[in-house]
Scaffold this motif. Structure first.
Motif, PDB file in Angstrom:
ATOM      1  N   TYR A  39      58.354  94.018  23.952  1.00 33.83           N
ATOM      2  CA  TYR A  39      58.544  92.887  24.874  1.00 33.83           C
ATOM      3  C   TYR A  39      58.166  91.577  24.186  1.00 33.83           C
ATOM      4  N   GLU A  90      64.013  94.841  20.930  1.00 32.28           N
ATOM      5  CA  GLU A  90      63.310  93.715  21.579  1.00 32.28           C
ATOM      6  C   GLU A  90      63.880  93.509  22.971  1.00 32.28           C
ATOM      7  N   ASN A 107      63.592  90.584  26.241  1.00 30.53           N
ATOM      8  CA  ASN A 107      63.008  89.317  26.711  1.00 30.53           C
ATOM      9  C   ASN A 107      62.870  89.334  28.247  1.00 30.53           C
ATOM     10  N   ASP A 143      58.824  86.965  24.274  1.00 28.06           N
ATOM     11  CA  ASP A 143      59.314  85.819  25.048  1.00 28.06           C
ATOM     12  C   ASP A 143      60.690  85.391  24.562  1.00 28.06           C
ATOM     13  N   VAL A 144      60.839  85.338  23.231  1.00 30.25           N
ATOM     14  CA  VAL A 144      62.098  84.878  22.630  1.00 30.25           C
ATOM     15  C   VAL A 144      62.577  85.931  21.637  1.00 30.25           C
ATOM     16  N   LEU A 145      63.844  86.324  21.755  1.00 26.19           N
ATOM     17  CA  LEU A 145      64.401  87.322  20.842  1.00 26.19           C
ATOM     18  C   LEU A 145      64.513  86.761  19.422  1.00 26.19           C
TER      19      LEU A 145
END
Ligand SMILES: O=C(CO)[C@H](O)[C@H](O)COP(=O)(O)O
Length: 220
Positions: free
Chosen positions: A123, A86, A88, A125-127
């Motif tokens: 990709y 992932e 961010n 927004d938040v891990l």
């Protein structure tokens, strides 16, 4: 439509321009990096050697005739190329899906530039949607798991899996990682933790994201 694997390969191709002319490379682990290693074969005459983050990558590099070097013998590296699970918008990462997070974190720390290659599906927004891998000393597995429950996660032992360092992996589900640096420090401070797979203290410098429209470059 492009498959995730096509997008990984596109990202790997784009990373070549970051390593041309650099004699010693840091090389990560995973299916995206495997594409990168295969692409390096054409330039092997330019490469003195590579520092590898796993036995799997070491084997692949050696098969292609690229010498694998000991990090202790080469000092800091110019560039490290690796994938991620992932990413961010701050280029902070979750890594360790392939279990090589400890050596990956060492090489990332010892490298001046960390080029991360991935398909666009990584990709976020938040891990935290991807279960957070933590390498632990085997006797600490249950203790560390209990600490993860206190942090709101659901730990799952990657049963039967042994890391290249003889460690075990816990994958922690359901964490929303709003403060990656803080959480990385907190988890790393738990006795028995070898490495947590949050790469926020040392994020990537450049992310090359394979998309159907081409490769997107994100940098800090
Ligand atoms: O952190 C990793 C290995 O420990 C890999 O970089 C990560 O799992 C991504 O793998 P892939 O390129 O196969 O999607």
């Amino acid at each position: 439509m492009s498959s995730a694997d096509d997008l990984k390969r596109k990202a790997a191709e784009a990373a070549l321009e970051y390593v041309r002319g650099i004699p010693i490379l840091g090389i990560g682990t995973g299916s995206t990096v495997n594409h990168f290693i295969d692409l390096l074969a054409d330039f092997r005459h330019e490469i003195e050697g590579a520092v590898s983050s796993s036995e799997a990558s070491t084997e692949r590099l050696k098969k292609l005739g690229i010498p694998v070097l000991d990090l202790n013998a080469v000092g800091d590296l110019e560039v490290y190329v690796d994938g991620a699970d992932e990413i961010n918008p701050h280029l902070q990462l979750i890594k360790g899906g392939g279990g090589a997070l400890t050596r990956e974190k060492i090489i990332a720390a010892a490298s001046r530039k960390f080029v991360c290659i991935a398909d666009e599906g990584k990709y976020v927004d938040v891990l935290g949607r991807f279960p957070l891998p933590i390498e632990v000393i085997p006797m600490a597995r249950s203790y560390v798991s209990r600490q993860m429950v206190k942090l709101g996660g659901q730990p799952q032992w990657r049963e039967g899996y042994v890391t290249d360092n003889g460690g075990q992996i816990i994958d922690v589900h359901n964490l929303e990682i709003l403060k990656p640096i803080e959480l990385e420090q907190n988890i790393n401070n738990i006795p028995g933790v070898v490495t947590v797979g949050i790469f926020a203290l040392r994020p990537a410098d450049v992310v090359l994201l394979g998309t159907p429209e081409g490769v997107k470059t994100l940098s800090r």
